[in-house]
Design a protein around this motif. Structure first.
Motif, mmCIF file in Angstrom:
data_model
loop_
_atom_site.group_PDB
_atom_site.id
_atom_site.type_symbol
_atom_site.label_atom_id
_atom_site.label_comp_id
_atom_site.label_asym_id
_atom_site.label_seq_id
_atom_site.Cartn_x
_atom_site.Cartn_y
_atom_site.Cartn_z
ATOM 1 N N GLY A 44 6.346 11.151 6.308
ATOM 2 C CA GLY A 44 5.100 11.539 6.962
ATOM 3 C C GLY A 44 5.073 11.240 8.443
ATOM 4 O O GLY A 44 4.113 11.550 9.124
ATOM 5 N N ARG A 45 6.138 10.621 8.957
ATOM 6 C CA ARG A 45 6.163 10.352 10.395
ATOM 7 C C ARG A 45 6.294 11.658 11.145
ATOM 8 O O ARG A 45 7.058 12.533 10.768
ATOM 9 C CB ARG A 45 7.361 9.465 10.754
ATOM 10 C CG ARG A 45 7.160 8.035 10.439
ATOM 11 C CD ARG A 45 6.088 7.414 11.295
ATOM 12 N NE ARG A 45 5.583 6.213 10.658
ATOM 13 C CZ ARG A 45 6.288 5.097 10.614
ATOM 14 N NH1 ARG A 45 7.446 5.021 11.189
ATOM 15 N NH2 ARG A 45 5.795 4.050 10.006
ATOM 16 N N GLN A 46 5.584 11.750 12.236
ATOM 17 C CA GLN A 46 5.664 12.969 13.027
ATOM 18 C C GLN A 46 6.557 12.726 14.217
ATOM 19 O O GLN A 46 6.569 11.642 14.770
ATOM 20 C CB GLN A 46 4.280 13.314 13.538
ATOM 21 C CG GLN A 46 3.278 13.322 12.434
ATOM 22 C CD GLN A 46 2.374 14.502 12.551
ATOM 23 O OE1 GLN A 46 2.645 15.438 13.292
ATOM 24 N NE2 GLN A 46 1.298 14.461 11.815
ATOM 25 N N PRO A 96 0.817 -1.217 0.000
ATOM 26 C CA PRO A 96 0.000 0.000 0.000
ATOM 27 C C PRO A 96 0.853 1.271 0.000
ATOM 28 O O PRO A 96 0.328 2.370 -0.091
ATOM 29 C CB PRO A 96 -0.801 -0.112 1.300
ATOM 30 C CG PRO A 96 -0.010 -1.032 2.164
ATOM 31 C CD PRO A 96 0.709 -1.963 1.247
ATOM 32 N N PHE A 97 2.147 1.148 0.141
ATOM 33 C CA PHE A 97 3.017 2.332 0.153
ATOM 34 C C PHE A 97 4.340 1.997 -0.517
ATOM 35 O O PHE A 97 4.661 0.827 -0.726
ATOM 36 C CB PHE A 97 3.273 2.816 1.583
ATOM 37 C CG PHE A 97 3.471 1.692 2.558
ATOM 38 C CD1 PHE A 97 4.603 0.898 2.496
ATOM 39 C CD2 PHE A 97 2.510 1.410 3.532
ATOM 40 C CE1 PHE A 97 4.791 -0.144 3.385
ATOM 41 C CE2 PHE A 97 2.697 0.358 4.421
ATOM 42 C CZ PHE A 97 3.836 -0.416 4.348
ATOM 43 N N ALA A 98 5.104 3.035 -0.843
ATOM 44 C CA ALA A 98 6.405 2.787 -1.466
ATOM 45 C C ALA A 98 7.449 2.558 -0.383
ATOM 46 O O ALA A 98 7.497 3.297 0.600
ATOM 47 C CB ALA A 98 6.800 3.994 -2.311
ATOM 48 N N VAL A 151 12.753 2.064 16.062
ATOM 49 C CA VAL A 151 11.335 1.699 16.074
ATOM 50 C C VAL A 151 10.595 2.419 14.965
ATOM 51 O O VAL A 151 10.779 3.617 14.757
ATOM 52 C CB VAL A 151 10.634 2.089 17.401
ATOM 53 C CG1 VAL A 151 10.679 0.950 18.364
ATOM 54 C CG2 VAL A 151 11.214 3.348 17.981
ATOM 55 N N GLY A 152 9.769 1.681 14.269
ATOM 56 C CA GLY A 152 8.935 2.285 13.242
ATOM 57 C C GLY A 152 9.617 2.456 11.901
ATOM 58 O O GLY A 152 9.065 3.017 10.968
ATOM 59 N N SER A 153 10.842 1.963 11.776
ATOM 60 C CA SER A 153 11.561 2.157 10.517
ATOM 61 C C SER A 153 11.093 1.166 9.450
ATOM 62 O O SER A 153 11.492 1.267 8.300
ATOM 63 C CB SER A 153 13.076 2.043 10.750
ATOM 64 O OG SER A 153 13.408 0.774 11.252
ATOM 65 N N LYS A 180 10.964 -2.583 9.638
ATOM 66 C CA LYS A 180 11.761 -3.794 9.456
ATOM 67 C C LYS A 180 10.912 -4.980 8.986
ATOM 68 O O LYS A 180 11.380 -5.831 8.237
ATOM 69 C CB LYS A 180 12.476 -4.142 10.768
ATOM 70 C CG LYS A 180 13.509 -3.095 11.156
ATOM 71 C CD LYS A 180 14.231 -3.463 12.441
ATOM 72 C CE LYS A 180 13.338 -3.380 13.655
ATOM 73 N NZ LYS A 180 12.873 -2.010 13.948
ATOM 74 N N THR A 181 9.649 -4.999 9.480
ATOM 75 C CA THR A 181 8.791 -6.141 9.144
ATOM 76 C C THR A 181 8.637 -6.301 7.637
ATOM 77 O O THR A 181 8.642 -7.411 7.110
ATOM 78 C CB THR A 181 7.397 -5.949 9.771
ATOM 79 O OG1 THR A 181 7.575 -5.381 11.065
ATOM 80 C CG2 THR A 181 6.672 -7.260 9.888
ATOM 81 N N LEU A 182 8.534 -5.167 6.984
ATOM 82 C CA LEU A 182 8.386 -5.185 5.536
ATOM 83 C C LEU A 182 9.597 -5.839 4.864
ATOM 84 O O LEU A 182 9.457 -6.619 3.915
ATOM 85 C CB LEU A 182 8.225 -3.744 5.049
ATOM 86 C CG LEU A 182 8.321 -3.529 3.549
ATOM 87 C CD1 LEU A 182 7.209 -4.272 2.858
ATOM 88 C CD2 LEU A 182 8.253 -2.056 3.250
HETATM 89 P P1 ADP Z 1 9.624 -1.701 13.101
HETATM 90 O O1 ADP Z 1 10.857 -1.425 12.340
HETATM 91 O O2 ADP Z 1 9.566 -0.948 14.390
HETATM 92 O O3 ADP Z 1 9.361 -3.171 13.276
HETATM 93 P P2 ADP Z 1 7.267 -1.872 11.523
HETATM 94 O O4 ADP Z 1 7.793 -2.843 10.558
HETATM 95 O O5 ADP Z 1 6.319 -2.371 12.548
HETATM 96 O O6 ADP Z 1 8.441 -1.110 12.236
HETATM 97 O O7 ADP Z 1 6.615 -0.674 10.706
HETATM 98 C C1 ADP Z 1 5.997 0.391 11.379
HETATM 99 C C2 ADP Z 1 4.828 0.924 10.583
HETATM 100 O O8 ADP Z 1 5.286 1.576 9.419
HETATM 101 C C3 ADP Z 1 3.877 -0.151 10.114
HETATM 102 O O9 ADP Z 1 2.565 0.315 10.302
HETATM 103 C C4 ADP Z 1 4.210 -0.309 8.645
HETATM 104 O O10 ADP Z 1 3.087 -0.730 7.915
HETATM 105 C C5 ADP Z 1 4.598 1.092 8.272
HETATM 106 N N1 ADP Z 1 5.550 1.176 7.157
HETATM 107 C C6 ADP Z 1 6.598 0.383 6.927
HETATM 108 N N2 ADP Z 1 7.276 0.768 5.843
HETATM 109 C C7 ADP Z 1 6.648 1.848 5.374
HETATM 110 C C8 ADP Z 1 6.854 2.718 4.238
HETATM 111 N N3 ADP Z 1 7.867 2.533 3.408
HETATM 112 N N4 ADP Z 1 5.995 3.728 4.057
HETATM 113 C C9 ADP Z 1 4.970 3.914 4.903
HETATM 114 N N5 ADP Z 1 4.707 3.139 5.970
HETATM 115 C C10 ADP Z 1 5.525 2.121 6.205
#
Ligand code: ADP
Ligand code: MG
Length: 683
Positions: free
Chosen positions: A438-440, A254-256, A286-288, A290-292
Motif C-alpha cells: 500500500g505504500r505509494q 495492527p498489520f501483518a 526508509v519505511g521498510s 525496521k522498528t517492528l
Molecule cells: P524504518 O525502517 O524507516 O525505520 P519504520 O519502522 O519507522 O520504518 O516503519 C515505517 C512505518 O511503516 C511505520 O508507520 C510502521 O508502523 C509501518 N509499518 C511497519 N511494518 C509494516 C507492515 N508490515 N505493514 C504496514 N505498515 C507497517
C-alpha cells in the motif's frame, strides 16, 4: 635513531616545533614517516620560454640578463624586478617584499625558476617564483614537491627536513603491516621505496607506485582489523535463548508483517538461540519497517528474562521510538523507560534504578545509555538505530554492559556494497528488501524558486484536505557569513507564515532546547500544525503518516542519500505524497544530481550514485561514520585497491584467523593500532 625516537631531537626541530608537530599528531620518527603529504605540487615539468602558455605552472631554466632593479613602490611595498632569458626568449620576473633576494639573484648567472606563467602586455612573467641556483635544482624546483598539512609554528621545509632525517635514520625499520607474500603477489614496491617516494617522489611513476603500496597497506590493515573484531565477536559466547513462537507477538500488531520483516526476525532469532553472541545488521530502506523487527526481538529477549537497550542518535528519535516501542510492547507487560542527556536528575535516577533492579525491561535512549553509571540487571539485547552515526567502539561499549549480550544494528542508509564491507565488516547482514503493502511512490519534482507561489498554493490546497507539509532548509538562521540565497529555517518559517496566513506554520531546529523541540514536534505529529519548517533534525526516523508533501529548500546543498532519507519522511500513510526539491543552482552537476532523485526511488541505486558523485566523505557526513580515519586511501577513488586488499586479507585471515603466525604479526600489530586509534578518537 629508532622509530620511537622523539621528533624533538631531530636537527632543526626544537621544543617549539616539536609542540607544533604534536598538534599535527606527530610525536616520534614513525609518526613522521606516516605523516603523508596532503597534496603534491608538480614542479617537475620544464618548458622553454618560447613554448610557455599563460596560466600554466612550470619550471624554466634561464639566465638573469638585466641587473635586478630594486624599488619602493610605497610604504610596505618593495619590488625586485629583472629579466631572464634562455635561447628561445625573454621573460620578466618580479618579487614583492623580498629584498633579501638581492643578495642571492645575480645578473649573468643561471637558475631554475618555478611559477605560474602570466602575460604582462606581450611578455611572459613570473611573480614570486620559487628558484634554485644552477646545479642545485631538485630542492624547490624541477621535482614533485610534497605539500604537508601545517599548523602555526612549523613550515613545509621544516617538515621535509625532519622527514629526510627520519628516512635516513630509521627508514629501513618502518613497516606497514603487509606480509611479504602478499606484497609479492600484488607486485607492490618495497616498504622502503614506498616511504621514500611518498615523501620525496623521484617522478610521477615512483609516486604512483609508492602510493599504490601505502593505500593497499592501509586498506589491508583496515580489513584485517575488521576481521579480528569479527573473529573476537564470533568466538564470544552469547546468551542462549529458548525458541519462541513469534506468532504470539505478530498477531498483536495492527498489520501483518511483510515476509522480508519475518525473514530478518527469524535470522536474528536463530543467532540469539545459537549460544554465540549475535552481531547483525538489518539494512532496509526508509519505511521498510525496521522498528517492528526490533520490537519483535525485544519481546523475544523479554520472554527469555532479559532486558534490552535501544540506542538512537537524536533525542527526537528517542521520543518517537519510545512511543512506538512501548506501544508495541507494553501490552506484553514489558516496561519501557527513557534515558536522554536532557532529562532531569530525578527522572534519570528513576530510570537508572528501574534498569539496575530489572524492573524495566527496555531502555530507549541516546548515547547517554553508554555513560558510566548506567547498569542493567540482565542486559540481553542491544539495538542501535541509524547506525552509521555510531562507531564500532560505541556499539561495543553498550554491548559490554551486558554479559554475553546480543547486538543488533539497524540502518536505513543503503550502503554501496564495497563500502558495506568496511563499515559493517564485523557484522552479519539481513536485508529488508520489501516495503509494506500500500505504500505509494512519492512523486518527485525539481523546481526553481520561481515556482514559489504555485508551491505555496499547493501547500494550502493540501492543508485544506487535511494533509501536512514538511519544509527542510539547510541552515538554522541567516547570518552574515551565509552565502546569498541560502534559505534559513527561521526566516523561511516567518515568510511562509506571512504568505499562508490561514495555516499554522511551526519551526524546529537543532539549536532549540530539546523540550521546546519535542513540544513543536508533538504538535505537528498530532496535527495541530499544517507546516513544519526545519533543518535536517527530521532527517532520520521521524514518522508522521499524515504528512504528504516534503519540500527541500536549497536542495543542491544536500547529498542524494540525505534527500532520499528526507523523501522517506512522506508517503508513510495511505495518502498520495510528493517531494519537491527547490534549487536555483544552475550548474550541470547540481541539476543532474537532482535529476537522479526524480528518476529513481531505489535507495541502493541512489547511494551508488551519491558515492560516485561526491565521494565517501560527504556521503556519510563529516566524521559521522565511526570509521577509522584513513590517512592516504580515498574510498571514492581507490575502490579497486579496496577489492584487492579485501581479497588478500580474506586469504590471510582464512589461514590464520588471529594473525598469530610470525609472518602475519606485523599485520596484527598494525590492525590493533588502528583499532585503538579509532577507539581513542571516538571516545
Ligand atoms: P524504518 O525502517 O524507516 O525505520 P519504520 O519502522 O519507522 O520504518 O516503519 C515505517 C512505518 O511503516 C511505520 O508507520 C510502521 O508502523 C509501518 N509499518 C511497519 N511494518 C509494516 C507492515 N508490515 N505493514 C504496514 N505498515 C507497517
Ligand atoms: Mg527507523
Amino acid at each position: 635513531m629508532e622509530l620511537t625516537s622523539s621528533v624533538q631531537y631531530l636537527k632543526g626541530i626544537g621544543e617549539a616545533k616539536a609542540r607544533a608537530l604534536a598538534r599535527l599528531g606527530v610525536r616520534d620518527a614513525e609518526g613522521l614517516l606516516n605523516f603523508f603529504p596532503r597534496a603534491y605540487e608538480d614542479r617537475s615539468r620544464f618548458s622553454t620560454i618560447a613554448r610557455l602558455t599563460e596560466g600554466e605552472s612550470v619550471s624554466v631554466r634561464a639566465m638573469i640578463v638585466t641587473e635586478p632593479e630594486f624599488s619602493f613602490v610605497r610604504r610596505g611595498m618593495e619590488l625586485l624586478r629583472f629579466r631572464i632569458s634562455d635561447s628561445t626568449g625573454t621573460m620578466l620576473v618580479t618579487y614583492f617584499n623580498q629584498s633579501w633576494l638581492r643578495r642571492r639573484l645575480r645578473r649573468g648567472e643561471s637558475y631554475t625558476f618555478f611559477g605560474r606563467v602570466q602575460l604582462v602586455g606581450r611578455t611572459f612573467a613570473f611573480t614570486n617564483p620559487a628558484f634554485d641556483p644552477e646545479g642545485e635544482e631538485g630542492r624547490q624546483t624541477g621535482r614533485i614537491l610534497p605539500v604537508y598539512r601545517l599548523t602555526s609554528g612549523i613550515g613545509q621545509r621544516d617538515i621535509s627536513a625532519a622527514v629526510r632525517q627520519a628516512l635516513d635514520g630509521c627508514g629501513m625499520a618502518v613497516t606497514d603491516g603487509v606480509p611479504e607474500a602478499v606484497a609479492a603477489s600484488r607486485s607492490l614496491c618495497t616498504t622502503r621505496y614506498a616511504y621514500e617516494n611518498i615523501h620525496f617522489p623521484a617522478d610521477a611513476r615512483a609516486l604512483a607506485l609508492a602510493r599504490g603500496r601505502l593505500v593497499f597497506a592501509e586498506l589491508f590493515t583496515l580489513v584485517c582489523a575488521m576481521g579480528l573484531l569479527r573473529g573476537e565477536r564470533g568466538d564470544k559466547p552469547g546468551l542462549r535463548f529458548a525458541p519462541a513462537d513469534f506468532g504470539e507477538f505478530m498477531r498483536s500488531l495492527p498489520f501483518a508483517p511483510t515476509s522480508a520483516q519475518l525473514r530478518a526476525v527469524e535470522e536474528c532469532a536463530a543467532d540469539m538461540a545459537s549460544g554465540r553472541a549475535m552481531n547483525r545488521l538489518i539494512q532496509g530502506d526508509v519505511g521498510s519497517g525496521k522498528t517492528l523487527c526490533a520490537a519483535a526481538l525485544i519481546w523475544y529477549a523479554a520472554k527469555n528474562g532479559c532486558q534490552s537497550a535501544f540506542m538512537a542518535p537524536t533525542e527526537l528519535l528517542c521520543e518517537q521510538h519510545f512511543a512506538t516501542l512501548s506501544g508495541f510492547l507494553e501490552p506484553f507487560g514489558i516496561r519501557t523507560v527513557k534515558l536522554t542527556g536532557s532529562m532531569g536528575a530525578k527522572a534519570k535516577r528513576e530510570t537508572l534504578t528501574a534498569l539496575a533492579s530489572g524492573e524495566a525491561q527496555l531502555a530507549v535512549g541516546t548515547h547517554a545509555l553508554i555513560s558510566e553509571g548506567v547498569e542493567f540487571a540482565r542486559l540481553g539485547l542491544v539495538v542501535t538505530d541509524e547506525q552509521h552515526r555510531f562507531g564500532v567502539a560505541q556499539r561495543g561499549a553498550l554491548a559490554d554492559k551486558g554479559e554475553r549480550a546480543h547486538v543488533l544494528v539497524m540502518s536505513a542508509t543503503p550502503i554501496p556494497r564495497t563500502l558495506a564491507l568496511i563499515i559493517y565488516g564485523d557484522l552479519d547482514v539481513s536485508v529488508i528488501d520489501e516495503l509494506p503493502p500500500g505504500r505509494q511512490r512519492v512523486d518527485t519534482f525539481a523546481v526553481t524558486t520561481r515556482y514559489r507561489q504555485r508551491l505555496n498554493a499547493f501547500i494550502e490546497r493540501l492543508a485544506g484536505e487535511g494533509r501536512q507539509t514538511f519544509v527542510v532548509c539547510p541552515a538554522i538562521e541567516a547570518d552574515a557569513e551565509s552565502p546569498a540565497g541560502l534559505v534559513s529555517a527561521e526566516e523561511h518559517a516567518r515568510e511562509l507564515a506571512r504568505a499562508l496566513p490561514r495555516l499554522r506554520v511551526e519551526c524546529v531546529h537543532g539549536r532549540m532546547k530539546a523540550k521546546e523541540r519535542d513540544a513543536v514536534m508533538a504538535r505537528f505529529v498530532s496535527g495541530e500544525a499544517d507546516v513544519l519548517v526545519s533543518t535536517t533534525v527530521i532527517e532520520v526516523g521521524v514518522d508522521v503518516p499524515n504528512a504528504a508533501l516534503m519540500i527541500v529548500e536549497n536542495a543542491e546543498r544536500f547529498g542524494l542519500s540525505q534527500l532520499h532519507q528526507l523523501r522517506g519522511r512522506v508517503g508513510r500513510g495511505s495518502h498520495k505524497s510528493w517531494c519537491v526539491l527547490v534549487s536555483d543552482a544552475a550548474n550541470e552537476d547540481s541539476r543532474s544530481r537532482l535529476a537522479v532523485m526524480t528518476r529513481t526511488y531505489n535507495g541502493f541505486e541512489i547511494a551508488e550514485e551519491d558515492l560516485r558523485l561526491r565521494g565517501p566523505g560527504d556521503f556519510f557526513g563529516a566524521r559521522q561514520h565511526g570509521l577509522p580515519e584513513l590517512h592516504i586511501a580515498d574510498l571514492g577513488a581507490d575502490m579497486d585497491v579496496l577489492a584487492a586488499a579485501r581479497d588478500s586479507a580474506a586469504e590471510v585471515l582464512a589461514a590464520d584467523p588471529e594473525l598469530k603466525k610470525p609472518e602475519n604479526l606485523p599485520a596484527r600489530t598494525a590492525a590493533e593500532k588502528l583499532l585503538s586509534a579509532t577507539h581513542n578518537r571516538l571516545s
